[in-house]
Design an enzyme around this catalytic site. Structure first.
Site, mmCIF file in Angstrom:
data_model
loop_
_atom_site.group_PDB
_atom_site.id
_atom_site.type_symbol
_atom_site.label_atom_id
_atom_site.label_comp_id
_atom_site.label_asym_id
_atom_site.label_seq_id
_atom_site.Cartn_x
_atom_site.Cartn_y
_atom_site.Cartn_z
ATOM 1 N N PRO A 250 -4.946 0.464 18.666
ATOM 2 C CA PRO A 250 -4.681 -0.058 17.313
ATOM 3 C C PRO A 250 -4.678 0.988 16.201
ATOM 4 O O PRO A 250 -4.258 0.685 15.084
ATOM 5 C CB PRO A 250 -5.806 -1.072 17.095
ATOM 6 C CG PRO A 250 -6.884 -0.657 18.030
ATOM 7 C CD PRO A 250 -6.225 -0.018 19.195
ATOM 8 N N TYR B 46 3.511 6.805 9.956
ATOM 9 C CA TYR B 46 2.705 5.639 9.576
ATOM 10 C C TYR B 46 3.579 4.549 8.959
ATOM 11 O O TYR B 46 3.426 3.366 9.276
ATOM 12 C CB TYR B 46 1.578 6.043 8.618
ATOM 13 C CG TYR B 46 0.486 4.993 8.551
ATOM 14 C CD1 TYR B 46 -0.650 5.085 9.353
ATOM 15 C CD2 TYR B 46 0.599 3.892 7.701
ATOM 16 C CE1 TYR B 46 -1.635 4.110 9.326
ATOM 17 C CE2 TYR B 46 -0.379 2.914 7.660
ATOM 18 C CZ TYR B 46 -1.504 3.035 8.470
ATOM 19 O OH TYR B 46 -2.471 2.056 8.443
ATOM 20 N N LYS C 54 0.563 -0.004 15.145
ATOM 21 C CA LYS C 54 1.978 -0.029 15.543
ATOM 22 C C LYS C 54 2.364 -1.226 16.417
ATOM 23 O O LYS C 54 3.560 -1.479 16.623
ATOM 24 C CB LYS C 54 2.335 1.264 16.299
ATOM 25 C CG LYS C 54 2.343 2.482 15.415
ATOM 26 C CD LYS C 54 3.511 2.449 14.456
ATOM 27 C CE LYS C 54 3.398 3.467 13.359
ATOM 28 N NZ LYS C 54 3.745 2.974 12.041
ATOM 29 N N TYR D 153 -9.550 5.148 7.072
ATOM 30 C CA TYR D 153 -9.810 5.506 8.469
ATOM 31 C C TYR D 153 -10.926 6.557 8.449
ATOM 32 O O TYR D 153 -10.828 7.546 7.715
ATOM 33 C CB TYR D 153 -8.566 6.112 9.121
ATOM 34 C CG TYR D 153 -7.469 5.105 9.424
ATOM 35 C CD1 TYR D 153 -7.420 4.462 10.663
ATOM 36 C CD2 TYR D 153 -6.479 4.803 8.494
ATOM 37 C CE1 TYR D 153 -6.411 3.553 10.969
ATOM 38 C CE2 TYR D 153 -5.464 3.885 8.782
ATOM 39 C CZ TYR D 153 -5.438 3.264 10.027
ATOM 40 O OH TYR D 153 -4.435 2.361 10.319
ATOM 41 N N HIS E 169 0.844 -1.201 0.000
ATOM 42 C CA HIS E 169 0.000 0.000 0.000
ATOM 43 C C HIS E 169 0.878 1.249 0.000
ATOM 44 O O HIS E 169 1.680 1.438 0.907
ATOM 45 C CB HIS E 169 -0.922 0.002 1.222
ATOM 46 C CG HIS E 169 -2.107 -0.901 1.053
ATOM 47 N ND1 HIS E 169 -3.275 -0.744 1.746
ATOM 48 C CD2 HIS E 169 -2.294 -1.962 0.243
ATOM 49 C CE1 HIS E 169 -4.138 -1.677 1.385
ATOM 50 N NE2 HIS E 169 -3.558 -2.442 0.480
HETATM 51 C C1 PHB Z 1 -6.354 -4.356 10.592
HETATM 52 O O1 PHB Z 1 -6.362 -4.603 9.377
HETATM 53 O O2 PHB Z 1 -6.735 -5.194 11.418
HETATM 54 C C2 PHB Z 1 -5.896 -3.024 11.055
HETATM 55 C C3 PHB Z 1 -5.375 -2.121 10.147
HETATM 56 C C4 PHB Z 1 -4.964 -0.868 10.560
HETATM 57 C C5 PHB Z 1 -5.084 -0.527 11.882
HETATM 58 C C6 PHB Z 1 -5.590 -1.430 12.815
HETATM 59 C C7 PHB Z 1 -5.993 -2.682 12.400
HETATM 60 O O3 PHB Z 1 -4.704 0.719 12.288
#
Ligand code: PHB
Ligand code: APR
Length: 392
Positions: free
Chosen positions: A296, A387, A300, A204, A76
């Protein structure tokens, strides 16, 4: 009668931290035994995040377990952020020249387990009543029960890789450890489903109804989350209710593309920031979730576990190959310097994206910060740098 065995490094916990450490040490000829209280199947049944930084990819390659990740993982080059129904994109490639890999932690754990089995290094699953002894002496020991027998493992060092609820951190005298903690008044309700993702990149979502995240594991498997209250009971969340709560938080295009279906996993995770300092106590070294937790948002957790393991494995290698303890002496400071920066980013992104309070001032500040983020190349660069992962 107690069965007595010996190794150089006793590793407590067969999560990503313990398995990766074991693999790197084995590669450098350092003998190690992993003790895990669960079964292998149980460990593989846990669904966790799935975004991997370049430095973590490199470390998995170095450990010789990266082949399937490169074949099946999704690269990505950017991420999408949706604010009140309007989507924005931040390009990692443009801002930093780097990218991340989307590949589930469960798959990484499986690759590490297979890698360990292939080299014949020992893991004792279903090891009960693990207890650490004499960590301040030159001859630490671990006692446990497995196969119905009392056992004792003599070692040079102990690596506490047994997660937030493990025994290692609890072995340390409370006066020797300082804990820094922030508990957020919310959780993430997550659903895994065999449906195509709504977008090629993660989205997000910041919305007055609450945070949401559209993630994925593959072109045919999606992972979605919505912000929920900590008092929520998973039983009161049939799949239909989850999809109905997710949909209005998305932008029109994502709503149109959303394919719903039966969940294959559903769970609630609390959001917590936690750091225990220091990360070394005599001959005991903590790594991964045993020493710190991030919420989450920003994904990280696994990446921090990997960076601890990188510092720690190098320190053990220096100790045995070069007879230098400089790496061991600096481990805690080095690891914590990186941990705190990831703690900062995860906390910042959590506070930015969730409905944390009903205070209209807080909402307006979130919107101002997001507006600034999308308009300022400097702000986008700061976001992207964090990130994709800060350098070691
Ligand atoms: C996930 O795909 O489970 C996932 C992805 C990004 C995050 C948290 C969880 O910030
Ligand atoms: N004895 C032996 N093993 C134990 C004990 C114990 N007393 N307590 C816990 N364990 C085991 C757990 O069963 C688990 O398999 O230690 C392992 C710790 O694994 P994780 O919790 O996955 O922690 P870690 O390896 O540090 O991985 C960090 O996992 O939780 C995510 O966000 C986190 O992605 C990050 C990663």
């Amino acid at each position: 009668m107690r069965i007595q065995t010996r190794t150089q490094v006793a590793i407590i916990g067969a999560g990503p931290s313990g398995l990766l450490l074991g693999q790197l040490l084995h590669k450098h000829g350092i003998d190690n035994v992993i003790l895990e209280r669960q079964t292998g199947e149980y460990v593989l049944g846990r669904v966790r995040a799935g975004v991997i930084e370049q430095v973590t990819i490199d470390l998995l390659d170095e450990a010789g377990v990266g082949a399937r990740m490169h074949a099946d993982g999704l690269v990505h080059e950017g991420v999408q952020i949706c604010v009140d129904g309007v989507r924005h994109r931040i390009s990692f490639k443009e801002m930093t020249g780097k990218a991340v890999m989307v590949y589930g932690q469960t798959e990484i754990t499986k690759d590490l387990m297979d890698g360990r089995a292939a080299v014949g290094a020992p893991t004792i699953y279903a090891a009960y009543d693990v207890a650490l002894h004499d960590i301040s002496s030159e001859k630490p020991r671990v006692t446990f029960r497995a196969d119905g027998k009392e056992q004792e493992l003599l070692c040079d060092f102990i690596a506490g890789c047994d997660g937030f609820h493990g025994i290692s951190r609890k072995t340390v005298a409370p006066t020797a450890i300082t804990a820094h903690e922030r508990v957020y008044p919310l959780g993430w309700l997550g659903v895994l489903s065999d449906t195509p993702p709504v977008s090629d990149e993660l989205i997000y979502v910041r919305h007055p109804l609450g945070f949401a995240l559209c993630s994925m594991r593959s072109p045919t498997r999606s992972r979605y989350y919505i912000q929920c209250s900590l008092a929520e009971d998973i039983e009161s969340w049939p799949d239909e209710r989850f999809w109905e709560e997710l949909k209005p938080r998305l932008d029109q295009e994502a709503r149109d593309r959303l394919v719903t279906g039966p969940s294959i996993e559903k769970s609630i995770a609390p959001l917590r920031s936690f750091v225990a300092e220091p990360m070394r106590f005599g001959r005991l070294f903590l790594a991964g979730d045993a020493a710190h937790i991030v919420p989450p948002t920003g994904a990280k957790g696994l990446n921090l576990a990997a960076s601890d393991v990188r510092y720690l494995s190098q320190a053990f290698i220096e100790h045995y190959a070069e007879k230098s303890d400089a790496g061991l002496d600096h481990y805690s400071d080095r690891a914590l310097a990186r941990v705190w920066k990831a703690e900062r980013f995860s906390w910042w992104m959590t506070m930015l994206m969730h409905r944390i309070s009903d205070n209209s001032f807080d909402h307006k500040i979130q919107l101002a910060e997001l507006d600034y983020l999308f308009r300022s190349k400097a702000a986008m660069t700061v976001f992207a740098e964090n990130y994709v992962g800060l350098p070691y």
